[in-house]
Design a protein around this motif. Structure first.
Motif, short mmCIF file in Angstrom:
data_model
loop_
_atom_site.label_atom_id
_atom_site.label_comp_id
_atom_site.label_asym_id
_atom_site.label_seq_id
_atom_site.Cartn_x
_atom_site.Cartn_y
_atom_site.Cartn_z
N UNK A 66 31.11 8.32 25.51
CA UNK A 66 29.69 7.81 26.15
C UNK A 66 29.89 6.57 26.88
N UNK A 67 30.33 5.69 26.24
CA UNK A 67 30.30 4.21 26.45
C UNK A 67 31.53 4.00 27.18
N UNK A 68 32.40 5.11 27.74
CA UNK A 68 33.73 4.77 28.52
C UNK A 68 33.39 5.27 30.03
N UNK A 69 34.46 4.53 30.65
CA UNK A 69 34.49 4.80 32.11
C UNK A 69 35.78 5.41 32.67
N UNK A 70 35.62 6.42 33.09
CA UNK A 70 37.04 7.17 33.72
C UNK A 70 36.86 7.20 35.14
N UNK A 71 38.01 6.86 35.63
CA UNK A 71 38.12 6.93 37.14
C UNK A 71 39.21 8.07 37.46
N UNK A 72 38.74 9.10 38.13
CA UNK A 72 39.49 10.08 38.83
C UNK A 72 39.79 9.87 40.25
N UNK A 73 41.26 9.78 40.30
CA UNK A 73 41.74 9.50 41.49
C UNK A 73 42.14 10.97 42.50
N UNK A 74 41.37 11.75 43.16
CA UNK A 74 41.75 12.79 43.69
C UNK A 74 40.75 14.02 43.10
N UNK A 75 40.09 14.64 44.12
CA UNK A 75 39.27 15.73 43.67
C UNK A 75 39.52 17.11 43.86
N UNK A 76 40.87 17.31 44.12
CA UNK A 76 41.15 18.61 44.74
C UNK A 76 41.62 19.60 43.67
N UNK A 77 43.07 20.10 43.44
CA UNK A 77 43.47 20.71 42.39
C UNK A 77 43.42 20.52 41.15
N UNK A 78 44.11 19.32 40.93
CA UNK A 78 43.93 18.51 39.70
C UNK A 78 42.68 18.10 39.18
N UNK A 79 42.23 17.30 40.38
CA UNK A 79 41.01 16.62 39.98
C UNK A 79 39.61 17.46 39.65
N UNK A 80 39.39 18.47 40.26
CA UNK A 80 38.50 19.50 39.93
C UNK A 80 38.36 19.62 38.74
N UNK A 81 39.12 20.21 38.04
CA UNK A 81 39.35 20.53 36.55
C UNK A 81 39.15 19.32 35.80
N UNK A 82 39.86 18.13 36.06
CA UNK A 82 39.52 16.94 35.16
C UNK A 82 38.41 16.46 35.12
N UNK A 83 37.51 16.70 36.25
CA UNK A 83 36.30 16.13 36.40
C UNK A 83 35.27 16.92 35.45
N UNK A 84 35.51 18.32 35.68
CA UNK A 84 34.70 19.28 34.92
C UNK A 84 35.17 19.04 33.47
N UNK A 85 36.17 18.61 33.03
CA UNK A 85 36.50 18.58 31.55
C UNK A 85 35.95 17.39 30.95
N UNK A 86 36.06 16.39 31.70
CA UNK A 86 35.65 15.00 31.36
C UNK A 86 34.02 15.10 31.05
N UNK A 87 33.29 15.50 32.20
CA UNK A 87 31.99 15.62 32.12
C UNK A 87 31.51 16.52 30.86
N UNK A 88 32.26 17.58 30.53
CA UNK A 88 31.66 18.41 29.52
C UNK A 88 32.15 17.78 28.12
N UNK A 89 33.18 16.88 28.23
CA UNK A 89 33.70 16.02 26.88
C UNK A 89 32.52 15.33 26.47
#
Lengths: 272, 74
Positions: A66-89
């Motif tokens: 919760x206290x962490x900051x993740x920066x995701x570069x790219x919101x396409x093929x990889x990024x869409x799944x990465x963002x979804x999973x980081x948010x649910x995590x």
């Protein structure tokens, strides 16, 4: 009148605080859902939405996420799944970076894309999706292409950066900037049936070595394209790595690259 | 001399996955790349016995040569 702390303790079922109580607390005490979530975790309670995390992620580690900051570069093929999973995590702060809008050729694989969102900025769709699935996450959309010129500013304050870009020059910029800023970088790349993942800590040069023969242009993805499943596989490996970086668990994919071949169903561990 | 050549991902197409090849003494990695017609601009990692090598590296009897294409999509 009850304090926020006592309200949350009273609302807890065992040590789980239901989402409805989190929302009620935010309304009653005029606070953001993020602030309430932080308080729940500070009290050694767990927002009930994370109850299936708990046998692998302790409350202390959930607080850390919760206290962490993740920066995701790219919101396409990889990024869409990465963002979804980081948010649910339950990663508390997520910055999503991409210069593009959704186009029709994205629809075969990019999780955030849909026909009604064609023409919309990927980062705006990402922010909306994250807020929908986990409103306690603070999401910062950055409509820009990552490069040497703006990279330092974009990754400032990150605990982990996830490389989900689609070109090699941006990956070099990411590796150099994260290395100098002392931020771990989780790298992923895909092409057709194939992909690879690696995690790079400051001082490591795995990514620079992976692309040491790069001259210009694109990799084999330019002729292969990408199907629906390869981004999800590689992105899930990346999020597992990012999670471990943030909660300091397990063995990272360091000084090696995991080569994924979904056609022959092979995973090859390549030392770097 | 015999060298085991392992190709990965797209480099397998119309070639092979793994093959023991016979080469003359003094053969370099670049000779194998040329002989197999692997596109230079798509070359990723090249390893002999799990160690990264340059194209001018000479091969030795019993070496295992692995060649990966460059993958950069996202």
């Amino acid at each position: 009148m009850a304090t926020l702390e006592s309200f949350l303790k009273d609302a807890a079922q065992g040590d789980l605080v239901p989402w409805s109580s989190q929302v009620l607390a935010a309304q009653r005490f005029d606070l953001s859902l993020a602030t309430v979530e932080g308080t729940i975790l500070y009290l050694d309670l767990l927002p009930a939405r994370y109850q299936r995390n708990r046998n692998m992620i302790s409350i202390k580690q959930q607080r850390r996420l919760f206290n962490s900051h993740a920066v995701v570069i790219g919101c396409g093929g990889l990024g869409g799944y990465v963002l979804e999973q980081l948010a649910r995590l339950g990663v508390g702060r997520i910055t999503a970076v991409d210069p593009d809008t959704f186009e029709e050729h994205n629809l075969n694989r990019q999780l955030l894309s849909s026909p009604r969102l064609l023409g919309h900025a990927k980062v705006e769709v990402a922010a909306s999706r994250i807020t929908d699935i986990n409103p306690a996450v603070t999401v910062v959309p950055v409509l820009a292409a990552f490069g040497e010129d703006n990279g330092v500013e974009i990754v400032a304050g990150a605990d982990v950066v996830v490389d989900a870009v689609d070109n090699v020059p941006a990956r070099f910029a990411l590796a150099n900037i994260c290395g100098a800023a002392g931020i771990p970088l989780v790298h992923g790349a895909i092409a057709g049936w194939y992909g690879h993942v690696a995690t790079q800590y400051p001082g490591d040069t795995t990514l620079q070595k992976i692309y040491s023969r790069f001259k210009n242009g694109k990799g084999v993805e330019s002729e292969l394209g990408n199907p629906s499943f390869t981004p999800g596989v590689a992105a899930s490996f990346q999020v597992a790595e990012a999670c471990k970086v943030l909660i300091e668990e397990g063995d990272a994919l360091r000084h090696r690259k995991l080569h994924l071949n979904l056609l022959d169903m092979e995973v090859v561990d390549v030392p770097f | 001399m015999k060298v085991c050549v392992k190709l990965f991902a797209t480099f397998r197409n119309d070639r092979f996955k793994e093959k023991v090849c016979e080469y003359q003494e003094g053969t370099m990695v670049s000779d194998v790349i040329k002989e197999l017609d692997l596109p230079e601009d798509q070359l990723g990692a090249v390893l002999i016995n799990a160690r990264h090598v340059e194209a001018d590296q000479e091969l030795k009897e019993g070496d295992s040569l692995s060649i990966f294409p460059l993958v950069g999509g996202g």
